[in-house]
Design an enzyme around this catalytic site. Structure first.
Site, short mmCIF file in Angstrom:
data_model
loop_
_atom_site.label_atom_id
_atom_site.label_comp_id
_atom_site.label_asym_id
_atom_site.label_seq_id
_atom_site.Cartn_x
_atom_site.Cartn_y
_atom_site.Cartn_z
N GLY A 168 11.50 13.83 -4.59
CA GLY A 168 12.95 13.68 -4.71
C GLY A 168 13.57 14.63 -3.70
O GLY A 168 12.90 15.54 -3.22
N CYS A 217 5.14 16.29 -4.40
CA CYS A 217 6.25 16.94 -3.70
C CYS A 217 7.21 17.61 -4.69
O CYS A 217 6.86 18.60 -5.31
CB CYS A 217 6.95 15.92 -2.80
SG CYS A 217 8.13 16.69 -1.67
N TYR A 218 8.41 17.06 -4.89
CA TYR A 218 9.32 17.62 -5.90
C TYR A 218 8.59 17.67 -7.25
O TYR A 218 8.83 18.56 -8.06
CB TYR A 218 10.60 16.78 -5.99
CG TYR A 218 11.50 17.17 -7.14
CD1 TYR A 218 12.46 18.18 -7.01
CD2 TYR A 218 11.40 16.52 -8.38
CE1 TYR A 218 13.27 18.53 -8.08
CE2 TYR A 218 12.20 16.86 -9.45
CZ TYR A 218 13.14 17.88 -9.29
OH TYR A 218 13.94 18.22 -10.35
N HIS A 221 2.54 13.78 0.51
CA HIS A 221 2.76 12.44 -0.04
C HIS A 221 1.53 11.56 0.12
O HIS A 221 1.36 10.94 1.17
CB HIS A 221 3.97 11.79 0.64
CG HIS A 221 5.26 12.43 0.25
ND1 HIS A 221 5.99 12.03 -0.85
CD2 HIS A 221 5.93 13.48 0.78
CE1 HIS A 221 7.06 12.79 -0.97
NE2 HIS A 221 7.05 13.68 0.00
N GLU A 233 1.10 8.76 -1.06
CA GLU A 233 1.49 7.35 -1.13
C GLU A 233 1.89 6.76 0.21
O GLU A 233 2.19 5.58 0.29
CB GLU A 233 2.62 7.16 -2.16
CG GLU A 233 3.99 7.70 -1.75
CD GLU A 233 4.19 9.19 -2.02
OE1 GLU A 233 3.20 9.93 -2.05
OE2 GLU A 233 5.35 9.63 -2.17
N VAL A 235 10.41 -16.39 1.28
CA VAL A 235 9.22 -16.47 0.43
C VAL A 235 9.56 -16.39 -1.07
O VAL A 235 8.98 -17.12 -1.87
CB VAL A 235 8.14 -15.44 0.85
CG1 VAL A 235 8.63 -14.02 0.73
CG2 VAL A 235 6.88 -15.60 0.01
N ASP A 236 10.51 -15.55 -1.47
CA ASP A 236 10.78 -15.37 -2.90
C ASP A 236 11.36 -16.64 -3.52
O ASP A 236 10.86 -17.14 -4.53
CB ASP A 236 11.76 -14.21 -3.15
CG ASP A 236 11.37 -12.96 -2.40
OD1 ASP A 236 10.18 -12.83 -2.07
OD2 ASP A 236 12.25 -12.12 -2.13
N SER A 237 12.44 -17.15 -2.91
CA SER A 237 13.08 -18.32 -3.52
C SER A 237 12.21 -19.57 -3.36
O SER A 237 12.22 -20.44 -4.22
CB SER A 237 14.48 -18.53 -2.96
OG SER A 237 14.44 -18.90 -1.61
#
Ligand code: XMP
Length: 507
Positions: free
Chosen positions: A51, A78-79, A165, A167, A221-223
């Site tokens: 954060g 981190c935070y 991090h 990630e 792609v989503d719809s």
């Protein structure tokens, strides 16, 4: 499942995606979620995100100390590391030398968290505060080049934390470290989005049986995926509507029709371009443009939807990031995107919204589209296109002539990327039109014409992005083709801005 306590980092979603990629189901919860809610479901471990705050800031996201006493393994990032130290009686202070970007860390003690991790490795850091004094019972397991605590643990209570991090891709061994944490949690590796598909289909069958549903389809792609899925469940009782707002790319409607032809969706195409362009006349402000387009879209969609007898459901391709972004955690990425969809419509029309993908990330939807629905590459891996369309790629007011220039330039750019085998290496690419005009010479005459900008970015999550490094032999001919073939353009620029601080779109 693993729960990620979100303290407002823009990277929180990356943590969730990595954990799911490692086969474990995870959800993101705001830092102020009650302990009772946190304990619910099969909680196997907790990650506390980063954060942008210091633990001493007024209003910093402070979760209850109880979170650390639930008896499940904890990983602070981190935070997350600083807040664990702070809550458990250690000391956090501003660092003399802050660490941003690439840093080297060295392991100093044995830890399960670093199983199979080399003794020193490169990591990505982004912090101004450091843990100066460990809480009682903790030991340092890695230090940074500046001799700051890069990781610490309290083995007996299974509490671990890292200042860097894990990630992000730039951190070496990042995946291994997260994988080790999941091992410490003994987390069940049962998450697989394609298995989720069966659950989604089962749920839809039950809910939509004998009912009529409508949905918007854009060709993205989503719809497209949600439409193919719902069509397989209720067939002709699903009515996908495609609205041409006049701000689409060259031949977009025809291309969408072509690419989804095999799925027999029965898409209803509505040409509403004139309405949109009239409303946009002379409007320069980007927010104003977005607002007008959003309102108009809802109006057109509503008119069309009313013509469909008996519709009670509105199907939307909402994804997990949209759901998380609507949770108010200060400093979260929620303010970055100002998307419009058909919000407001359901209440007005008494429709119930159905969002089959609301727990999935885009890469998970893509897996379903590819592996379960057999959808072709050019839909599954299509670059995203914003709802307000070319209006946010033309700086200033929008008119037919500017739209023509952008459409032609964009078509050359994208077709060249396809031809050169670069399209799928790039996450999003487009041509836009800058405001103003530039001087040039063509033949013997001077010209005073439009300036086209090209943007091509590489990104996993669209929250951060880097510009694509073209070879001169690729970008050169593309620029030449645009100047030679598009009337009204005498200059083409390539945008080398990173996100942040720039955004992907120009407006
Ligand atoms: P930015 O420009 O915020 O874009 O870096 C990140 C991603 O979001 C898309 N985008 C939008 N999509 N409506 C949309 O549906 C919008 O108003 C909008 N603005 C940006 C953008 O194309 C990129 O993929």
């Amino acid at each position: 499942m693993i729960k990620i306590v979100d303290c407002g980092s823009q990277l929180t979603q990356n943590i969730a995606r990595r954990i799911r990629e490692l086969g474990v189901y995870t959800e993101i919860i705001p830092f102020n979620t009650s302990i009772e809610r946190i304990k619910e479901q099969d909680l196997e471990g907790i990650v506390i995100s980063g954060g942008q705050f210091s633990v001493y800031d007024k209003g910093s996201p402070t979760y209850s100390k109880e979170v650390l006493n639930l008896g499940v393994p904890i990983l602070g990032i981190c935070y997350g590391q600083q807040s664990i130290a702070h809550l458990l009686g250690g000391k956090v202070s501003p660092a003399q030398s802050r660490e941003y970007g690439e840093t080297k860390v060295k392991r100093t003690d044995e830890s399960q968290l670093f199983h199979k991790v080399s003794s020193d490795f490169k990591v990505w850091m982004s912090h101004g505060d450091v843990v100066e004094q460990l809480p009682e019972g903790f030991e340092t397991i890695a230090v940074s080049e500046n001799n700051h605590v890069a990781a610490m643990q309290m083995k007996e209570r299974n509490i671990y934390s890292v200042q860097f991090h894990p990630e992000v891709d730039h951190t070496e061994n990042g995946r291994v470290i997260l994988d080790n944490f999941l091992g410490i949690c003994n987390a069940q590796r049962t998450w697989d989005p394609t298995k989720e598909y069966d659950k989604i289909v089962g749920g839809l069958r039950e809910k939509l049986k004998g009912k009529v549903a409508i949905g918007g389809i854009s060709g993205g792609v989503d719809s497209s995926t949600v439409s193919v899925l719902v069509n397989q469940v209720i067939g002709k009782n699903y009515y996908p509507i495609f609205v041409d707002n006049g701000l689409l790319r060259l031949n977009e409607a025809v291309r969408v029709e072509e690419s989804l032809k095999g799925f027999n969706l029965g898409i209803k195409y509505i040409d509403a371009s004139r309405r949109f362009l009239e409303k946009l006349q002379g409007v320069e402000d980007p927010d104003e443009k977005r607002k007008i387009i959003g309102h108009e879209f809802i109006a057109v969609f509503e008119e069309e939807a009313r013509k469909i007898q008996g519709a009670i459901y509105l199907i939307q391709g909402t994804l997990y990031p949209d759901v998380i972004e609507s949770v108010p955690v200060y400093g979260s990425s929620s303010k970055i995107k100002r998307h419009h969809n058909v919000g407001g419509l359901p209440e007005k029309m008494g429709l119930e919204v159905v969002e089959p993908f609301r727990s999935l990330f885009k890469d998970e939807v893509r897996k379903i589209a590819e592996q379960k629905l057999g959808m072709p590459n050019h839909i599954v891996w299509r670059h995203p296109f914003p709802g307000p369309g070319l209006a946010v790629r033309i700086i200033g007011d929008v008119n037919e002539e500017k739209l023509r220039i952008v459409r032609e330039a964009d078509d050359i750019f994208i077709s060249e990327l396809m031809k050169r085998g670069l399209y799928y290496e790039i996450s999003q690419a487009f041509a836009g039109l800058l405001g103003g005009r530039a001087v040039g010479v063509m033949g013997d005459a001077g010209t005073y014409e439009g300036i086209v900008g090209l943007r091509a970015v590489v990104t996993n999550d669209f929250m951060t992005a880097d510009w694509y490094r073209f070879k001169d032999t690729d970008i050169g001919p593309i620029v030449n083709r645009i100047i030679n073939e598009v009337r009204g353009v005498n200059r083409v620029l390539y945008d080398k801005s990173q996100k942040p601080p720039s955004t992907i779109e120009w407006e």
